[in-house]
Scaffold this active site. Structure first.
Site, PDB file in Angstrom:
ATOM      1  CD  GLU A  89      40.994  -5.500 -23.113  1.00  0.00           C
ATOM      2  OE1 GLU A  89      40.806  -4.800 -22.381  1.00  0.00           O
ATOM      3  OE2 GLU A  89      40.522  -6.576 -23.115  1.00  0.00           O
ATOM      4  NE  ARG A 134      33.048  -1.856 -16.835  1.00  0.00           N
ATOM      5  CZ  ARG A 134      32.774  -0.287 -16.907  1.00  0.00           C
ATOM      6  NH1 ARG A 134      31.796   0.046 -16.429  1.00  0.00           N
ATOM      7  NH2 ARG A 134      33.840   0.356 -17.453  1.00  0.00           N
ATOM      8  N   GLY A 184      38.901  -1.135 -26.124  1.00  0.00           N
ATOM      9  CA  GLY A 184      39.006  -0.690 -24.616  1.00  0.00           C
ATOM     10  C   GLY A 184      40.157   0.178 -24.692  1.00  0.00           C
ATOM     11  CB  SER A 185      39.835   3.788 -24.733  1.00  0.00           C
ATOM     12  OG  SER A 185      39.110   4.187 -23.762  1.00  0.00           O
ATOM     13  CG  ASN A 186      39.613   2.708 -19.723  1.00  0.00           C
ATOM     14  OD1 ASN A 186      39.726   3.796 -19.841  1.00  0.00           O
ATOM     15  ND2 ASN A 186      38.618   2.278 -18.706  1.00  0.00           N
ATOM     16  CG  ASP A 187      43.258  -2.546 -19.896  1.00  0.00           C
ATOM     17  OD1 ASP A 187      43.929  -2.136 -19.094  1.00  0.00           O
ATOM     18  OD2 ASP A 187      42.527  -3.532 -19.710  1.00  0.00           O
ATOM     19  CB  CYS A 212      33.043  -0.564 -24.710  1.00  0.00           C
ATOM     20  SG  CYS A 212      34.471  -1.991 -24.630  1.00  0.00           S
ATOM     21  CG  HIS A 247      -1.607   1.462   1.325  1.00  0.00           C
ATOM     22  ND1 HIS A 247      -1.172   2.327   2.228  1.00  0.00           N
ATOM     23  CD2 HIS A 247      -2.882   1.758   0.805  1.00  0.00           C
ATOM     24  CE1 HIS A 247      -2.187   3.119   1.948  1.00  0.00           C
ATOM     25  NE2 HIS A 247      -3.129   2.916   1.123  1.00  0.00           N
ATOM     26  NE  ARG A 256      34.941  -6.535 -19.590  1.00  0.00           N
ATOM     27  CZ  ARG A 256      35.439  -5.326 -19.066  1.00  0.00           C
ATOM     28  NH1 ARG A 256      36.141  -4.614 -19.760  1.00  0.00           N
ATOM     29  NH2 ARG A 256      35.169  -4.885 -17.566  1.00  0.00           N
TER      30      ARG A 256
END
Length: 807
Positions: free
Chosen positions: A690, A520, A711-714, A761, A429, A588
Site C-alpha cells: 500500500e 480487520r 491495499g488500493s485505498n492507501d 483487498c 421458546h 491484518r
C-alpha cells in the site's frame, strides 16, 4: 360404562429395550433416549436411565374408559382461529382424561417399574416425567414443548398423578392448534411417557445444545446455552443464558476449540421445593451472575457428546442430521448428562442454495435492542401482553411484546408479524418457535415492555447483524432472494471477502467465496474490547480515574486485565476463522492511527498528537516500538492461541503499512519472540502492498514475506499525494488513475516472478467493476470484496476471465 378391552398389552419398555425405530410405540423423545442409552453410553455419553410408558398404554386408557368418542364429540366443532373456542374445547378434553381411572394393570406396571428404578438409584428416587408424542420430530414438525413435563416427582402416588397429567397434556391448547396446523389427526397421535432419573441440576447447571448454528445453519458449530438450576428457565426464555460456540472440525482433531463465549445475565434459577409445587424460582447472587456457570472443560465435553450424537443419527439416517439436545449437571455427583435429544427441524430444512436478504431502507427512532432470531424484518402494531389470560386481545399481524413465552402462547405467535421479549436467549421458546414459523423475533431486550408503547406501529429488524433493533413506526424494507447454485464461478481468480464483524461471520461465510482476504481486527478492538491495550497493560498505574472506572466495569471477572484483551481478540478472530474454515483467513495486524487509538478508553494517555496521523505512527512502525510493543505482544499471543490452541491454522497474518525491508524483518522477529514463528505450523506472513516502496522493492519484500495484498485505498493516497481524510481533495483520489494502475500491474508481475501470492483487498474492486476486470487481465491471484458486493462482482470476474481466455 368403561369398555372391556382385550389386547396384548405392551405397556412398559425400558430405555435399553427401545430404539429410534420405536417412535410409533414410545414417541420421538423416548425413542431417542432409548437409542442413545443403547448405543452411545458405551461411547462415553452419559444418559440417565429410565423407562417408557408406551403410547399403547395411552390408547388402552382411552378404550378402557370409553372416552375416545366423547373426545371426538367435544372437538367436532373445533375452531383454532377462535382462541375462546380452542380454550373451551381443550379444557373439556383434558378434564375428561384427568378424571379417567387407570386400569389396574397399567397402575401396577408403572409402579412396579418405578420400584426397579429405585433399586438402581435409591429409595424414593426423584424422576422427571416427560411427554413423548408419537408424531414428534418429523422433518417439518418438531412438536417440541407441545406436551407437559413434570420435574422432581417422588413416590408412586405422585408418579401416577404426573402420568395422568402427561396423558391429558396431549390436548393442551397449543398441541391441539399445532396438530391442526400440521394436518395431523388428533386420534392418530398417541402419547408415551418417559420416567427418567431426575438429574439434580437444581444444585448445579443445565442447558440446551445444538450441533448446528441455529441462526445461519452453519454446520461446523456446536451452540451451547447454560444457566443455573433446572433447564426450564432457558427453554421458557426466563433467563438470558451463557452462550458458547465450539468448532467441530478442530475439536475432532483434539484442539480446545471454543471460538466464542458470551456471559448471560442469569438473574434467576429454578430449584426443587418441598411445597405444593415441585419447583420454585429464586434469585441468583450478583457474584454468580457475573461468571460463567460451566467450565471450558465441561463445554468441550458437551460439544464432544453433541458430535457423537449427531454422527450416530446421521449414520442412521444416511444424511447429515443436526441435533437439538438438552443437558444437565448433577450438583451432587458433579456429572454431566444428556437428558434429551431430537433432530433439529428448522434451520436444517432450509434451501442452502437460496440466500435471502432483508434490507431496511431507512431507520426510525430506536426503541430497544436485543438478540435477533433469523434475518428477517417485520412490522405491525405493538401488542403488549403479559399473561396468556389476555391472548384473545391479540390480532393477526400485531407484534407480540411480552416478558417471555411458553407453549401456551403458540396460538397467537403463529399470527404475529414479529415477536419481542424482555428475557431469553437464542434457544428460548420464543426463539425456537419464531424460527419454525419463519417470523422475526428479538429476545433478551431487558425492557421492551417498558420502552415500547402499546398500540403504536413498530418495525422489528433482525437484518443488522448480532443486534436486533426495534424502531418506532412502520418502516419500508426490501427482500431479495438469490439462488447461488446458478451463479458462475471464476476458474482462476479466487474471490475472497473483506471482513471484520464476528457476529456476521457464520451467516456471511455461506455466500460463495474462497475465504477472507482481509480480516480487520479494528472492529473487534473498537466494538468488543473498547479499551486501549496499553491502558490494560498499565492498569494499576493509570492516571485517568474515569477511564480506570470504565475499564474496571468492562473487565469484571478479570484480575489480569491483559487477559481480557487477549480473550476478546482471540474469540473475535477465532469466530471468523471458524466460520470460513478450512478456507484461508488473512488477519491484518491492528492498523489504527494514533487519533483513532486515542479514542479508545484510556487511549489519550498513550497516544501522541500528530498533524497527519494517516502518515504517522501506524502499522509496522508500532509493533517493535517500546512504547507499543507490550500491546503488540498481547496481539501476537491472541493469534498464537487461535492457531495453536484452537487449531485454526487457516489463519494467516498480514503486516500493514510496512515502509521498509528493515521494518518487515523487525516485525517478523517480534512475532517469533511471541511464538508466532513464520512457517512453523504452516504460518504464512503476508505484507500489505500500500506504499510505493512496497512496489518498487517488491523483489526484496518477496524474500521475507510469503505474499502480498494490495491495499488500493492507501496506495492511491500515497501515489497521488493525497490525505484521504481530507474532503477538499477527495475528488482527485481515483484507483483507476493510470499511475495507480501501473503500480498495481508492476507488483503483480514481480510477485508472479518470485512465485508469491498476490491479491487485492482494497475498496476499488467492490466499487468499480471495470477495476476488477483490469485486475483479472493482469493475472491477479485473488480479489477480496465487501460481502454485499461478492455475488455481483463474482459474475463480473467470471465474465472477465472468459473474455481474457478468448484473447
Amino acid at each position: 360404562m368403561p369398555k372391556k378391552v382385550n389386547r396384548n398389552k405392551n405397556l412398559i419398555r425400558w430405555f435399553n429395550e427401545i430404539s429410534i425405530k420405536d417412535v410409533p410405540l414410545v414417541g420421538g423423545k423416548n425413542a431417542s433416549l432409548g437409542e442413545m442409552y443403547r448405543h452411545l453410553t458405551k461411547k462415553g455419553v452419559a444418559i440417565p436411565n429410565g423407562y417408557a410408558v408406551t403410547a399403547e398404554a395411552y390408547f388402552y386408557l382411552l378404550e378402557s374408559e370409553g372416552i375416545r368418542d366423547d373426545i371426538r364429540s367435544i372437538l367436532k366443532d373445533l375452531n383454532t382461529h377462535s382462541i375462546r373456542n380452542l380454550q373451551e374445547r381443550g379444557k373439556k378434553v383434558r378434564q375428561l382424561i384427568l378424571k379417567a381411572k387407570f386400569p389396574a394393570d397399567l397402575d401396577e406396571a408403572i409402579i412396579n417399574n418405578y420400584h426397579k428404578l429405585e433399586k438402581q438409584y435409591g429409595k424414593n428416587v426423584d424422576v422427571a416425567v416427560r411427554s413423548s408424542a408419537t408424531a414428534e420430530d418429523l422433518p417439518n414438525a418438531s412438536f417440541a414443548g407441545q406436551q407437559e413435563t413434570f420435574l422432581n416427582i417422588r413416590g408412586s402416588a405422585a408418579l401416577l398423578d404426573a402420568c395422568r397429567r402427561c396423558f391429558a397434556s396431549l390436548f393442551t391448547d397449543r398441541a391441539i392448534s399445532y396438530r391442526e396446523d400440521k394436518h395431523f389427526n388428533h386420534f392418530s397421535v398417541g402419547l408415551s411417557i418417559a420416567v427418567q432419573l431426575m438429574v439434580r441440576s437444581d444444585k448445579a447447571t443445565s442447558g440446551v445444545m445444538f450441533s448446528i448454528d441455529t441462526e445461519s445453519g452453519h454446520k461446523d458449530m456446536v451452540l451451547i446455552n447454560a444457566a443455573y438450576g433446572l433447564g426450564e428457565t432457558i427453554v421458557q426464555g426466563a433467563v438470558s443464558p451463557d452462550e458458547f460456540y465450539v468448532h467441530k472440525p478442530t475439536l475432532k482433531k483434539g484442539f480446545k476449540s471454543i471460538v466464542s463465549k458470551n456471559i448471560g445475565t442469569k438473574k434467576i434459577k429454578m430449584v426443587y421445593t418441598t411445597g405444593a409445587q415441585p419447583t420454585k424460582t429464586i434469585a441468583v447472587t450478583k457474584e454468580d451472575q457475573m461468571k460463567y456457570c460451566i467450565s471450558d472443560k465441561e463445554v468441550l465435553l458437551l460439544a464432544k457428546w453433541a458430535m457423537i450424537i449427531e454422527d450416530h443419527y446421521s449414520k442412521e439416517a444416511k444424511h447429515f442430521k443436526p441435533m437439538d439436545m438438552e443437558w444437565a449437571k448433577d450438583g451432587i455427583t458433579g456429572r454431566l448428562y444428556i437428558v434429551q435429544a431430537r433432530p433439529e427441524t428448522v434451520v436444517s430444512q432450509r434451501n442452502a442454495n437460496v440466500i435471502e436478504r432483508y434490507t431496511l431502507k431507512k431507520k426510525g427512532k430506536l426503541l430497544v435492542s436485543g438478540s435477533p432470531v433469523g434475518v428477517k424484518i417485520g412490522a405491525g402494531r405493538a401488542n403488549i401482553i403479559m399473561d396468556t389470560k389476555h391472548i384473545m386481545k391479540f390480532k393477526k399481524g400485531d407484534v407480540l411484546v411480552t416478558n417471555i413465552t411458553d407453549p401456551d402462547w403458540e396460538p397467537i405467535m403463529k399470527i404475529a408479524s414479529a415477536i419481542v421479549t424482555n428475557e431469553g436467549g437464542r434457544t428460548s421458546h420464543a426463539a425456537i418457535v419464531s424460527r419454525e414459523l419463519g417470523i422475526p423475533a428479538i429476545v433478551g431486550t431487558g425492557n421492551a415492555t417498558d420502552k415500547i408503547t402499546h398500540g403504536r406501529a413498530v418495525t422489528v429488524s433482525c437484518s443488522e447483524g448480532d443486534v436486533g433493533n426495534v424502531y418506532a413506526g412502520k418502516l419500508p424494507f426490501s427482500v431479495s432472494r438469490i439462488d447461488v447454485s446458478k451463479m458462475p464461478k471464476p476458474k482462476r481468480t479466487k474471490v475472497k471477502m473483506i471482513f471484520g464483524t464476528p457476529e456476521l461471520a457464520f451467516q456471511t461465510s455461506q455466500i460463495p467465496n474462497d475465504g477472507v482476504g482481509l480480516a480487520r481486527q479494528e472492529f473487534i478492538i473498537n466494538s468488543y474490547i473498547k479499551i486501549h491495550p496499553m491502558a490494560l497493560v498499565n492498569y494499576s498505574r493509570l492516571k485517568d480515574a474515569k477511564a480506570k472506572k470504565q475499564i474496571a466495569l468492562l473487565t469484571k471477572g478479570y484480575k489480569d486485565k491483559k487477559k481480557y484483551y487477549m480473550d476478546k481478540l482471540a474469540f473475535g478472530i477465532a469466530t471468523i476463522a471458524a466460520a470460513f474454515y478450512p478456507r484461508e483467513v488473512i488477519v491484518r495486524l491492528s492498523d489504527f492511527r494514533s487519533n483513532e487509538y486515542a479514542e479508545l478508553i484510556g487511549g489519550k494517555e498513550f497516544e501522541p498528537e500528530e498533524r497527519n496521523p494517516m502518515l504517522g505512527w501506524r502499522g509496522a512502525s508500532r509493533y517493535y516500538d517500546p512504547k507499543y510493543r507490550p500491546a503488540f505482544d498481547l496481539e501476537c499471543r491472541a493469534l498464537k492461541r487461535v492457531r495453536d490452541e484452537m487449531g485454526l491454522t487457516n489463519v494467516k497474518v498480514m503486516v500493514p503499512f510496512c515502509r521498509t525491508i528493515e521494518e518487515g524483518k523487525k516485525v517478523i522477529k517480534v512475532m517469533a519472540d511471541n511464538g508466532l514463528k513464520q512457517h512453523v505450523n504452516g504460518l504464512q506472513v503476508y505484507v500489505m502492498c500500500e506504499i510505493p516502496s512496497n512496489v518498487v522493492l517488491a523483489d526484496q519484500f518477496s524474500k521475507i514475506f510469503d505474499g502480498f495484498s494490495i491495499g488500493s485505498n492507501d496506495l492511491t493516497q500515497l501515489t497521488l499525494g493525497l490525505d484521504r481524510d481530507s474532503g477538499l481533495i477527495a475528488h482527485v483520489g481515483d484507483e483507476n488513475n493510470e499511475a495507480v494502475k501501473r503500480l498495481v500491474s508492476m507488483v503483480i508481475k514481480t510477485a508472479k516472478k518470485y512465485k508469491k501470492h498476490i491479491g487485492i483487498c482494497g475498496q476499488a474492486p467492490s466499487d468499480f467493476p471495470d477495476f476488477a476486470e483490469f485486475l483479472v487481465s493482469q493475472g491477479i491471484d485473488s480479489i477480496s470484496l465487501n460481502p454485499d458486493t461478492v455475488m455481483a462482482t463474482t459474475v463480473v470476474i467470471a465474465k472477465a476471465e472468459k473474455r481474457s481466455r478468448k484473447k
